[in-house]
Design a protein around this motif. Structure first.
Motif, short mmCIF file in Angstrom:
data_model
loop_
_atom_site.label_atom_id
_atom_site.label_comp_id
_atom_site.label_asym_id
_atom_site.label_seq_id
_atom_site.Cartn_x
_atom_site.Cartn_y
_atom_site.Cartn_z
N ILE A 117 0.84 -1.20 0.00
CA ILE A 117 0.00 0.00 0.00
C ILE A 117 0.88 1.25 0.00
CG2 ILE A 117 -1.75 1.31 1.31
CD1 ILE A 117 -2.80 -1.27 -0.04
N VAL A 118 0.42 2.27 -0.72
CA VAL A 118 1.19 3.50 -0.87
C VAL A 118 1.46 4.18 0.48
CG1 VAL A 118 -0.86 4.94 -1.26
CG2 VAL A 118 1.34 5.66 -2.16
N VAL A 119 2.66 4.75 0.58
CA VAL A 119 3.05 5.56 1.72
C VAL A 119 3.43 6.92 1.15
CG1 VAL A 119 4.77 5.88 3.54
CG2 VAL A 119 3.93 3.59 3.02
N LEU A 120 2.82 7.96 1.68
CA LEU A 120 3.10 9.32 1.23
C LEU A 120 4.28 9.87 2.02
CD1 LEU A 120 2.14 11.56 -0.63
CD2 LEU A 120 0.52 12.24 1.14
N LEU A 121 5.37 10.14 1.32
CA LEU A 121 6.58 10.65 1.97
C LEU A 121 6.53 12.16 2.16
CD1 LEU A 121 9.25 8.60 -0.01
CD2 LEU A 121 8.26 8.08 2.25
N ASP A 122 5.79 12.86 1.29
CA ASP A 122 5.70 14.31 1.36
C ASP A 122 4.33 14.74 0.85
OD1 ASP A 122 6.06 17.04 1.33
OD2 ASP A 122 7.89 17.01 0.13
N ALA A 123 3.44 15.14 1.76
CA ALA A 123 2.08 15.52 1.39
C ALA A 123 2.01 16.87 0.68
CB ALA A 123 1.18 15.54 2.63
N VAL A 124 3.06 17.68 0.85
CA VAL A 124 3.11 18.99 0.21
C VAL A 124 4.48 19.14 -0.45
CG1 VAL A 124 2.74 21.46 0.55
CG2 VAL A 124 1.58 19.85 2.04
N PRO A 125 4.69 18.42 -1.55
CA PRO A 125 6.01 18.46 -2.19
C PRO A 125 6.26 19.80 -2.89
CG PRO A 125 4.49 17.18 -3.50
CD PRO A 125 3.78 17.54 -2.24
N PRO A 126 7.51 20.10 -3.18
CA PRO A 126 7.82 21.34 -3.88
C PRO A 126 7.24 21.34 -5.30
CG PRO A 126 9.79 19.99 -3.61
CD PRO A 126 8.70 19.31 -2.86
N GLU A 127 7.03 22.52 -5.82
CA GLU A 127 6.39 22.68 -7.13
C GLU A 127 7.14 21.94 -8.25
OE1 GLU A 127 3.38 23.66 -9.57
OE2 GLU A 127 3.42 23.99 -7.41
N GLU A 128 8.46 21.81 -8.13
CA GLU A 128 9.22 21.11 -9.18
C GLU A 128 8.88 19.62 -9.25
OE1 GLU A 128 12.13 21.73 -5.71
OE2 GLU A 128 10.85 23.06 -6.88
N GLN A 129 8.17 19.11 -8.26
CA GLN A 129 7.72 17.72 -8.28
C GLN A 129 6.34 17.55 -8.90
OE1 GLN A 129 9.26 14.86 -7.35
NE2 GLN A 129 11.11 16.08 -7.13
N ARG A 130 5.72 18.65 -9.33
CA ARG A 130 4.35 18.58 -9.85
C ARG A 130 4.21 17.59 -11.01
NH1 ARG A 130 -0.42 20.95 -9.40
NH2 ARG A 130 0.34 22.61 -8.05
N ALA A 131 5.05 17.67 -12.01
CA ALA A 131 4.91 16.79 -13.19
C ALA A 131 4.98 15.32 -12.80
CB ALA A 131 5.95 17.14 -14.24
N PRO A 132 6.00 14.87 -12.03
CA PRO A 132 6.01 13.46 -11.67
C PRO A 132 4.85 13.05 -10.76
CG PRO A 132 8.04 14.55 -10.92
CD PRO A 132 7.22 15.55 -11.66
#
Length: 64
Positions: A32-47
Motif C-alpha cells: 500500500i502507498v506511503v506518502l513521503l511528502d504531502a506537500v512536495p515542492p512545485e518542481e515535483q508537480r509533473a512526476p
C-alpha cells in the motif's frame, strides 16, 4: 500542491513509486502507498501528476 491518498482504494501496483519515488513509497507488508511528502515542492508537480494519472485504482488526488 497538496496530495491526498485513499489507502482503501490503493491496490499496491507501485506506479506512483515508479513515477515519483521522492514523494511515494510502499509498505513492505502489503504494498500500500506511503506518502513521503504531502506537500512536495512545485518542481515535483509533473512526476506527481503522472503518478496520479498512472494509478490504476485512482487512489491519488493532487490538489492545487
Amino acid at each position: 500542491m497538496k496530495i491526498v491518498i485513499d489507502e482503501d482504494k490503493c491496490c499496491g501496483a507501485g506506479q506512483c513509486v515508479l513515477s515519483a519515488a521522492e514523494v511515494f513509497d510502499q509498505r513492505d507488508e502489503d504494498g500500500i502507498v506511503v506518502l513521503l511528502d504531502a506537500v512536495p515542492p512545485e518542481e515535483q508537480r509533473a512526476p506527481v501528476e503522472e503518478a496520479a494519472a498512472r494509478c490504476p485504482a485512482l487512489a491519488i488526488e493532487v490538489l492545487p
